[in-house]
Design a protein around this motif. Structure first.
Motif, PDB file in Angstrom:
ATOM      1  N   SER A 181       1.060  -1.181  -0.179  1.00 28.08           N
ATOM      2  CA  SER A 181      -0.116   0.089   0.116  1.00 28.08           C
ATOM      3  C   SER A 181       0.832   1.158  -0.041  1.00 28.08           C
ATOM      4  CB  SER A 181      -0.927  -0.144   1.213  1.00 28.08           C
ATOM      5  OG  SER A 181      -0.263   0.223   2.380  1.00 28.08           O
TER       6      SER A 181
ATOM      7  N   SER B 250       0.440   4.004  -2.952  1.00 29.26           N
ATOM      8  CA  SER B 250      -0.336   5.289  -2.598  1.00 29.26           C
ATOM      9  C   SER B 250       0.650   6.410  -2.297  1.00 29.26           C
ATOM     10  CB  SER B 250      -0.929   5.121  -1.254  1.00 29.26           C
ATOM     11  OG  SER B 250      -2.127   4.147  -1.501  1.00 29.26           O
TER      12      SER B 250
ATOM     13  N   THR C 276      -3.022   5.225   2.327  1.00 30.52           N
ATOM     14  CA  THR C 276      -4.104   5.401   1.281  1.00 30.52           C
ATOM     15  C   THR C 276      -3.844   6.707   0.504  1.00 30.52           C
ATOM     16  OG1 THR C 276      -5.338   6.101   3.228  1.00 30.52           O
ATOM     17  CG2 THR C 276      -5.755   3.953   2.729  1.00 30.52           C
TER      18      THR C 276
ATOM     19  N   ASP D 270     -15.078   3.522   0.877  1.00 34.07           N
ATOM     20  CA  ASP D 270     -14.802   2.801  -0.436  1.00 34.07           C
ATOM     21  C   ASP D 270     -13.282   3.150  -0.930  1.00 34.07           C
ATOM     22  OD1 ASP D 270     -17.520   2.162  -0.282  1.00 34.07           O
ATOM     23  OD2 ASP D 270     -18.041   3.662  -1.777  1.00 34.07           O
ATOM     24  N   HIS D 271     -12.820   4.094  -0.547  1.00 30.75           N
ATOM     25  CA  HIS D 271     -11.311   4.228  -1.047  1.00 30.75           C
ATOM     26  C   HIS D 271     -10.371   3.288  -0.392  1.00 30.75           C
ATOM     27  CE1 HIS D 271      -7.603   6.186  -2.169  1.00 30.75           C
ATOM     28  NE2 HIS D 271      -7.140   6.626  -1.127  1.00 30.75           N
TER      29      HIS D 271
ATOM     30  N   ASP E 118     -10.886   0.115  -1.850  1.00 31.52           N
ATOM     31  CA  ASP E 118     -10.281   0.216  -3.178  1.00 31.52           C
ATOM     32  C   ASP E 118      -8.655  -0.037  -3.257  1.00 31.52           C
ATOM     33  OD1 ASP E 118     -12.783   0.414  -4.231  1.00 31.52           O
ATOM     34  OD2 ASP E 118     -12.522   2.656  -4.771  1.00 31.52           O
TER      35      ASP E 118
ATOM     36  N   GLU F  68      -7.960  -3.989  -2.007  1.00 31.98           N
ATOM     37  CA  GLU F  68      -7.885  -4.898  -3.259  1.00 31.98           C
ATOM     38  C   GLU F  68      -7.219  -4.650  -4.245  1.00 31.98           C
ATOM     39  OE1 GLU F  68     -12.277  -4.922  -3.377  1.00 31.98           O
ATOM     40  OE2 GLU F  68     -12.653  -6.130  -1.679  1.00 31.98           O
ATOM     41  N   THR F  69      -6.857  -3.453  -4.505  1.00 25.97           N
ATOM     42  CA  THR F  69      -5.680  -3.184  -5.636  1.00 25.97           C
ATOM     43  C   THR F  69      -4.519  -3.859  -5.429  1.00 25.97           C
ATOM     44  OG1 THR F  69      -7.130  -1.213  -6.379  1.00 25.97           O
ATOM     45  CG2 THR F  69      -4.841  -1.558  -6.981  1.00 25.97           C
TER      46      THR F  69
ATOM     47  N   SER G 265     -17.122  -8.522   1.051  1.00 27.48           N
ATOM     48  CA  SER G 265     -18.282  -7.710   0.408  1.00 27.48           C
ATOM     49  C   SER G 265     -19.554  -8.016   1.179  1.00 27.48           C
ATOM     50  CB  SER G 265     -18.449  -7.903  -0.967  1.00 27.48           C
ATOM     51  OG  SER G 265     -18.687  -9.273  -1.240  1.00 27.48           O
TER      52      SER G 265
END
Length: 331
Positions: free
Chosen positions: A29, A33, A114, A266-267, A270, A273-274, A301
């Motif tokens: 991450s 990011s 993030t 949600d970010h 994302d 999972e990315t 989910s």
């Protein structure tokens, strides 16, 4: 001409348990990011010694390979004081192994980056730590002493001024009036100076018979009992960083994967999972069941669909109970 932001190192702790998988995810991450981060990423790893019954070091070759590919450096350190009896002490003792005199940011390993860390306006002369905290320690007893009595005793023990640390906008003897941090992140200009004082204060709180601490639980709260005074002693405080960056748009201290899917934006999902999707990362993470089932197999989910992020239950225990009822509480 705009001044260049200071270069700094990052340290997380990894060992031969879930932390090694979280370390891979943290590193992935960070690289995703924060492409402008110019410092070194250290994964501090405790070594086998008298304070560990089993070898705590990372031995999984796939984990070590993934960390190397993510340009993370393994940083061995010896557990002289804590070890298996208090694993949270790793974050204290590991600081002595970092390069002296180089600014650092410590993150708990169960954190995702993030956003762009290089844009965070750290002032490494004034240390700070996470304010994402509840009044978990101390817990004044019916017959006293109060919050004031407990914190006053600790500040006196270390020769510190309590009054200058208080948030006087808060009511008297309310826990938020007193300087208190989550140890999920903290930073300063030198890890050796910070680590030596952190260790000194934590050992004294643990080992000395301070009457005002009678009946107070220091496991797992010892690090968070000592940290406010360490930060205050170096001139830091609750205003060391602008709000909304760490524990906000730039980092997420998720703690447990079921809670991450229930609560975070949600970010954050994302990013998670990315960075978990590439095969070289996925094949490592699938060895840790919560990551395998919730992230890779997509069962997170189902947890996400159970909750409205704009109207979450106030008590974490309610969230946990609902997830357990669906058989998705994995940790």
């Amino acid at each position: 001409m705009q001044a260049q932001p200071p270069k700094f190192n990052i340290i997380i702790v990894g060992q031969n348990n879930r932390l090694q998988y979280e370390a891979v995810l943290f590193a992935a991450s960070l690289r995703y990011s924060s492409p402008n981060f110019q410092g070194r990423l250290f994964v501090a790893v405790p070594q086998l010694g008298p304070r560990w019954h089993h070898d705590p070091s990372i031995q999984n070759p796939d984990v070590l390979k993934a960390l190397k590919q993510l340009d993370a450096e393994i940083l061995p350190f010896e557990s002289q004081v804590f070890g298996e009896s208090y694993p949270y002490g790793n974050k204290i003792e590991a600081l002595s192994a970092l390069p002296e005199g180089e600014p650092f940011v410590f993150f708990d390993t169960d954190t995702l980056i993030t956003g762009e860390l290089a844009d965070v306006p750290f002032d490494f002369d004034r240390p700070g730590a996470s304010l994402k905290v509840e009044g978990s320690w101390p817990k004044p007893t019916l017959y006293g002493p109060s919050y004031e009595g407990i914190w006053s005793a600790l500040y006196r023990r270390f020769g510190l001024d309590l009054e200058s640390s208080l948030d006087t906008d808060q009511p008297e003897d309310y826990w938020r009036r007193y300087l208190y941090f989550n140890a999920g992140y903290f930073f300063y200009k030198c890890p050796r100076l910070f680590g030596e004082r952190f260790l000194e204060y934590a050992r004294a709180i643990r080992d000395e018979n301070i009457p005002e601490l009678t009946g107070q639980n220091l496991d797992p709260w010892l690090d968070q009992a000592a940290l406010p005074m360490v930060i205050h002693s170096f001139g830091g405080g609750r205003d060391a960083l602008p709000p909304g960056l760490l524990d906000g748009s730039v980092s997420c201290h998720y703690r447990l994967f079921p809670l991450l899917y229930a609560r975070e934006s949600d970010h954050v999902i994302d990013v998670l999972e990315t960075v978990a999707a590439p095969n070289k990362i996925k094949k490592v993470l699938k060895n840790y069941d919560p990551m395998k089932r919730l992230v890779i197999q997509g069962k997170g989910s189902k947890i996400r669909d159970m909750f409205d992020r704009n109207n979450l239950p106030q008590r974490e225990q309610v969230i946990r109970k609902a997830i357990k009822a669906k058989g998705l509480w994995l940790r």
